[in-house]
Design a protein around this motif. Structure first.
Motif, PDB file in Angstrom:
ATOM      1  N   ALA A  79       0.834  -1.211   0.000  1.00  0.00           N
ATOM      2  CA  ALA A  79       0.000   0.000   0.000  1.00  0.00           C
ATOM      3  C   ALA A  79       0.864   1.253   0.000  1.00  0.00           C
ATOM      4  O   ALA A  79       0.565   2.230  -0.696  1.00  0.00           O
ATOM      5  CB  ALA A  79      -0.937  -0.014   1.205  1.00  0.00           C
ATOM      6  N   LEU A  80       1.957   1.243   0.769  1.00  0.00           N
ATOM      7  CA  LEU A  80       2.854   2.406   0.797  1.00  0.00           C
ATOM      8  C   LEU A  80       3.541   2.606  -0.548  1.00  0.00           C
ATOM      9  O   LEU A  80       3.666   3.741  -1.031  1.00  0.00           O
ATOM     10  CB  LEU A  80       3.896   2.250   1.903  1.00  0.00           C
ATOM     11  CG  LEU A  80       3.606   2.988   3.211  1.00  0.00           C
ATOM     12  CD1 LEU A  80       2.300   2.516   3.828  1.00  0.00           C
ATOM     13  CD2 LEU A  80       4.757   2.820   4.195  1.00  0.00           C
ATOM     14  N   LEU A  81       3.979   1.520  -1.172  1.00  0.00           N
ATOM     15  CA  LEU A  81       4.578   1.651  -2.500  1.00  0.00           C
ATOM     16  C   LEU A  81       3.536   2.118  -3.512  1.00  0.00           C
ATOM     17  O   LEU A  81       3.851   2.884  -4.432  1.00  0.00           O
ATOM     18  CB  LEU A  81       5.193   0.319  -2.926  1.00  0.00           C
ATOM     19  CG  LEU A  81       6.457  -0.077  -2.138  1.00  0.00           C
ATOM     20  CD1 LEU A  81       6.850  -1.519  -2.466  1.00  0.00           C
ATOM     21  CD2 LEU A  81       7.610   0.871  -2.427  1.00  0.00           C
TER      22      LEU A  81
ATOM     23  N   PRO B  18      -4.958  -2.605   6.434  1.00  0.00           N
ATOM     24  CA  PRO B  18      -6.002  -3.458   5.856  1.00  0.00           C
ATOM     25  C   PRO B  18      -6.407  -4.559   6.817  1.00  0.00           C
ATOM     26  O   PRO B  18      -5.572  -5.112   7.549  1.00  0.00           O
ATOM     27  CB  PRO B  18      -5.322  -4.034   4.602  1.00  0.00           C
ATOM     28  CG  PRO B  18      -3.853  -3.968   4.900  1.00  0.00           C
ATOM     29  CD  PRO B  18      -3.654  -2.764   5.764  1.00  0.00           C
ATOM     30  N   GLY B  19      -7.683  -4.885   6.842  1.00  0.00           N
ATOM     31  CA  GLY B  19      -8.165  -5.977   7.685  1.00  0.00           C
ATOM     32  C   GLY B  19      -7.612  -7.317   7.222  1.00  0.00           C
ATOM     33  O   GLY B  19      -7.650  -7.625   6.027  1.00  0.00           O
TER      34      GLY B  19
ATOM     35  N   ARG C 266      -9.534  -4.785  -1.871  1.00  0.00           N
ATOM     36  CA  ARG C 266     -10.190  -3.513  -1.559  1.00  0.00           C
ATOM     37  C   ARG C 266      -9.576  -2.854  -0.330  1.00  0.00           C
ATOM     38  O   ARG C 266      -9.392  -1.637  -0.289  1.00  0.00           O
ATOM     39  CB  ARG C 266     -11.685  -3.740  -1.317  1.00  0.00           C
ATOM     40  CG  ARG C 266     -12.481  -4.173  -2.522  1.00  0.00           C
ATOM     41  CD  ARG C 266     -13.933  -4.411  -2.138  1.00  0.00           C
ATOM     42  NE  ARG C 266     -14.712  -5.007  -3.211  1.00  0.00           N
ATOM     43  CZ  ARG C 266     -15.937  -5.469  -3.063  1.00  0.00           C
ATOM     44  NH1 ARG C 266     -16.528  -5.398  -1.871  1.00  0.00           N
ATOM     45  NH2 ARG C 266     -16.576  -5.996  -4.087  1.00  0.00           N
ATOM     46  N   ALA C 267      -9.266  -3.673   0.676  1.00  0.00           N
ATOM     47  CA  ALA C 267      -8.694  -3.117   1.909  1.00  0.00           C
ATOM     48  C   ALA C 267      -7.311  -2.537   1.663  1.00  0.00           C
ATOM     49  O   ALA C 267      -6.955  -1.488   2.211  1.00  0.00           O
ATOM     50  CB  ALA C 267      -8.636  -4.198   2.986  1.00  0.00           C
ATOM     51  N   VAL C 268      -6.508  -3.217   0.846  1.00  0.00           N
ATOM     52  CA  VAL C 268      -5.149  -2.739   0.558  1.00  0.00           C
ATOM     53  C   VAL C 268      -5.200  -1.451  -0.260  1.00  0.00           C
ATOM     54  O   VAL C 268      -4.510  -0.460   0.046  1.00  0.00           O
ATOM     55  CB  VAL C 268      -4.346  -3.827  -0.171  1.00  0.00           C
ATOM     56  CG1 VAL C 268      -2.913  -3.358  -0.422  1.00  0.00           C
ATOM     57  CG2 VAL C 268      -4.339  -5.128   0.628  1.00  0.00           C
TER      58      VAL C 268
ATOM     59  N   GLU D  15     -12.277  -8.214   6.244  1.00  0.00           N
ATOM     60  CA  GLU D  15     -11.162  -8.272   5.292  1.00  0.00           C
ATOM     61  C   GLU D  15     -11.253  -7.206   4.209  1.00  0.00           C
ATOM     62  O   GLU D  15     -10.251  -6.912   3.543  1.00  0.00           O
ATOM     63  CB  GLU D  15     -11.100  -9.647   4.640  1.00  0.00           C
ATOM     64  CG  GLU D  15     -10.678 -10.753   5.577  1.00  0.00           C
ATOM     65  CD  GLU D  15     -11.151 -12.114   5.107  1.00  0.00           C
ATOM     66  OE1 GLU D  15     -10.318 -12.896   4.626  1.00  0.00           O
ATOM     67  OE2 GLU D  15     -12.369 -12.381   5.208  1.00  0.00           O
ATOM     68  N   THR D  16     -12.413  -6.628   4.003  1.00  0.00           N
ATOM     69  CA  THR D  16     -12.582  -5.566   3.012  1.00  0.00           C
ATOM     70  C   THR D  16     -12.471  -4.177   3.629  1.00  0.00           C
ATOM     71  O   THR D  16     -12.596  -3.180   2.914  1.00  0.00           O
ATOM     72  CB  THR D  16     -13.954  -5.708   2.333  1.00  0.00           C
ATOM     73  OG1 THR D  16     -14.965  -5.837   3.338  1.00  0.00           O
ATOM     74  CG2 THR D  16     -13.987  -6.934   1.431  1.00  0.00           C
ATOM     75  N   ASP D  17     -12.230  -4.107   4.939  1.00  0.00           N
ATOM     76  CA  ASP D  17     -12.182  -2.827   5.651  1.00  0.00           C
ATOM     77  C   ASP D  17     -10.757  -2.314   5.810  1.00  0.00           C
ATOM     78  O   ASP D  17      -9.791  -3.082   5.838  1.00  0.00           O
ATOM     79  CB  ASP D  17     -12.758  -2.974   7.062  1.00  0.00           C
ATOM     80  CG  ASP D  17     -14.254  -3.184   7.080  1.00  0.00           C
ATOM     81  OD1 ASP D  17     -14.913  -2.865   6.074  1.00  0.00           O
ATOM     82  OD2 ASP D  17     -14.764  -3.681   8.110  1.00  0.00           O
TER      83      ASP D  17
END
Length: 347
Positions: free
Chosen positions: A196-198, A317-318, A331-333, A255-257
């Motif tokens: 996610a950071l990248l 991410p969850g 979606r979470a990522v 897991e989508t949160d």
């Protein structure tokens, strides 16, 4: 409020590469080289701390403040504790996990000479056809061993392979991205957040936006053993740890949160920072959950305990089944990257 569209293909591709690269705490040079290569491709300058962690620097429109964001690339793993007379290996854990979560898993032994050997983690009473207590045998570290995939039957046989006490052991991640968008793998804690950071950095290059203040992105490599960011650069005043959101009883995260942690074992996170993250998630219509994690610590916890003069928050991410065979959803990522961009970006 800045709104970005994270590059799904890029984030999932880099996440798969991270997951496929062994990196138990203390054995992270290869995965750090991967992160450094990605940073170079994104034209992001970096520096190294003395522990081998990476600091990625992004100039902001207003350089009077610096916001730090961390994610850790080190994972759970093990080391060779001793070589048993029958040619199997006794292990010692790196990071906190239950022995039953690694039973019957494939692994790799990494020798100091650079040679690698595959094996399987088992109890010393693995067969129900032989051991009457095989089902009830206590899954404790002293009862686990590694069966090496080589022709060995004695300690000397193993030593001749170059395997020695202190060699690292990595667990096969078995990473899979399903057509429905689920990502199932070991070590999503915390490689999903690193991706996610990248992805945040990729969007800066692709969309040409700038953060309001200077950014220092810390890729930590000792979080699983508690001291990943005990030291951080002194110019950082706000610090967001990006780590997996836990799921289970008394928790609302899915897991989508995107998880927003209000308190963990180190105590409450900064009230104003947490509130702003909640407000931004609501404004962006990002599915999120605010939870309390009493059995949890993060790089923000380590930074606070290290005496750094900062305010801190924790999101991520969850992830289901943390420290076991984990699963999250793309979606979470992606939304974690989107929320971070809204927090740090200029209007």
């Amino acid at each position: 409020m800045l709104t970005i569209q994270p590059n799904e293909d890029y984030i999932l591709s880099v996440l798969k590469k991270l997951l496929d690269t062994p990196s138990p705490s203390g054995f992270t040079a290869e995965v750090m080289r991967l992160v450094a290569e990605e940073a170079a491709a994104l034209n992001v300058p970096l520096s190294w701390n003395e522990k081998g962690g990476i600091i990625l620097s992004v100039p902001g429109l207003d350089p009077s403040r610096t916001i730090g964001i961390s994610a850790h690339v080190d994972t759970l793993g093990a080391m060779v504790r001793s070589i048993k007379p029958n040619g199997t290996l006794r292990l010692t854990s790196v990071g906190g996990f239950t022995m039953n979560s690694i039973e019957n898993e494939y692994c790799v032994i990494h020798t100091r000479s650079g040679l690698t050997y595959t094996g399987t983690i088992l109890t010393s009473h693995p067969s129900v056809h032989v051991y009457a207590d095989a089902r009830d045998f206590k899954r404790a570290e002293e009862n686990m061993e590694i069966r090496i995939d080589e022709l060995v039957s004695t300690k000397d046989d193993v030593l001749k392979l170059g395997i020695a006490v202190g060699d690292f052991i990595s667990f096969d991640a078995r990473a899979v991205i399903t057509p429905s968008g689920y990502i199932k793998s070991r070590h999503l804690d915390d490689k999903a957040s690193v991706a996610a950071l990248l992805g945040l950095l990729e969007s800066i290059k692709r969309e040409g936006w700038k953060p309001l203040h200077n950014l220092s992105l810390l890729i930590s490599n000792f979080e699983e053993v508690g001291h990943g960011t005990a030291w951080i650069p002194g110019e950082i005043s706000e610090f967001i740890a990006v780590d997996m959101g836990a799921m289970g009883d008394d928790l609302s995260c899915k897991e989508t949160d995107v998880s927003i942690c209000a308190k963990d074992s180190s105590g409450p996170y900064d009230y104003a920072m947490t509130g702003r993250l909640i407000d931004l998630a609501n404004s962006l219509a990002i599915p999120f959950a605010v939870d309390i994690y009493p059995q949890y610590g993060s790089d923000a916890s380590a930074a606070l305990r290290g005496g750094n003069n900062i305010r801190a928050a924790l999101i991520g991410p969850g992830v289901h089944a943390s420290h076991s065979m984990e699963r999250t959803h793309k979606r979470a990522v992606l939304n974690t990257a989107k929320l971070l961009a809204a927090y740090v970006g200029a209007n």
